[in-house]
Design an enzyme around this catalytic site. Structure first.
Site, PDB file in Angstrom:
ATOM      1  N   TYR A 159      27.994  26.313  40.555  1.00 57.70           N
ATOM      2  CA  TYR A 159      27.200  26.051  41.763  1.00 57.70           C
ATOM      3  C   TYR A 159      26.350  27.346  41.877  1.00 57.70           C
ATOM      4  O   TYR A 159      24.992  27.144  42.616  1.00 57.70           O
ATOM      5  CB  TYR A 159      28.124  26.136  43.236  1.00 57.70           C
ATOM      6  CG  TYR A 159      28.997  24.961  43.031  1.00 57.70           C
ATOM      7  CD1 TYR A 159      29.265  23.998  42.466  1.00 57.70           C
ATOM      8  CD2 TYR A 159      30.048  25.307  44.089  1.00 57.70           C
ATOM      9  CE1 TYR A 159      30.172  23.109  42.357  1.00 57.70           C
ATOM     10  CE2 TYR A 159      31.044  24.324  43.908  1.00 57.70           C
ATOM     11  CZ  TYR A 159      31.168  23.039  43.368  1.00 57.70           C
ATOM     12  OH  TYR A 159      32.047  22.208  43.251  1.00 57.70           O
ATOM     13  N   HIS A 180      37.823  23.246  37.086  1.00 52.98           N
ATOM     14  CA  HIS A 180      36.971  22.408  37.891  1.00 52.98           C
ATOM     15  C   HIS A 180      36.971  21.095  37.366  1.00 52.98           C
ATOM     16  O   HIS A 180      36.952  20.161  38.253  1.00 52.98           O
ATOM     17  CB  HIS A 180      35.612  23.220  37.628  1.00 52.98           C
ATOM     18  CG  HIS A 180      34.541  22.567  38.675  1.00 52.98           C
ATOM     19  ND1 HIS A 180      33.550  23.309  39.012  1.00 52.98           N
ATOM     20  CD2 HIS A 180      34.449  21.391  39.545  1.00 52.98           C
ATOM     21  CE1 HIS A 180      32.687  22.769  39.725  1.00 52.98           C
ATOM     22  NE2 HIS A 180      33.487  21.648  40.150  1.00 52.98           N
TER      23      HIS A 180
END
Length: 180
Positions: free
Chosen positions: A53, A126
């Site tokens: 991110y 993730h």
């Protein structure tokens, strides 16, 4: 400022994780220092991020700014005791960072550095698609073994997975020593 109690859930290893939190997907998505400080001032105690991110440094600055303001408020009003509420930080291992033995630890240490912390509350795999070469189930098992090593080192309080379907979860279930 009032003393607050943050509702939480117990993870498999007994660590309490706040239920009220915020995500921080991609810095372009509007996450910034002021919005996070405001969230903390209003009871948010969980921040979910990921190396992918690009927001770990923003979160670092926001936590620092929040604590600075909180200390100033406390200094201005000695009669008002402010509970020292821990901000629970969660980050994630991106599949592109998995490239051989030791790569999980290197990616984790980079996240610690970006967040400006010595330990992380929760570190997640993730995405289940970890390998484009070889057996993906074996790749997931190897990554999970490295995640367990991080956990045993004491630098992360809990480990888990994100975006896994049951079939991905089953691929690590046979070999884990630490339940996600």
């Amino acid at each position: 400022m009032k003393k607050t109690t943050t509702p939480s859930v117990k993870l498999n290893n007994g660590v309490c994780m706040p239920l009220f939190g915020t995500g921080s997907t991609h810095n372009q998505g509007g996450i910034d220092v002021e919005s996070l400080v405001l969230a903390f001032q209003n009871g948010v105690r969980l921040v979910d991020t990921a190396k992918r991110y690009g927001s770990e440094r923003t979160i670092r600055r926001a936590v620092k700014e929040y604590r600075k303001r909180k200390q100033k408020d406390q200094d201005d009003d000695d009669d008002d005791k402010i509970e020292d509420e821990h901000i629970f930080l969660s980050s994630k291992l991106w599949p592109g960072d998995v490239c051989g033995r030791g790569s999980v630890k290197r990616a984790f240490e980079k996240s610690l550095d970006e967040l400006g912390v010595k330990t992380l509350d929760l570190y997640l795999v993730h995405w289940p698609g970890l390998s484009t070469h070889g057996d993906p189930d074996e790749a997931r098992r190897n990554v999970w073994m490295e995640m367990e090593e991080l956990y045993k080192s004491g630098h992360v309080r809990a480990i888990g997975v994100s975006n896994f379907e049951t079939k991905h979860f089953r691929s690590i279930e046979k070999t884990w020593n630490v339940v996600p």
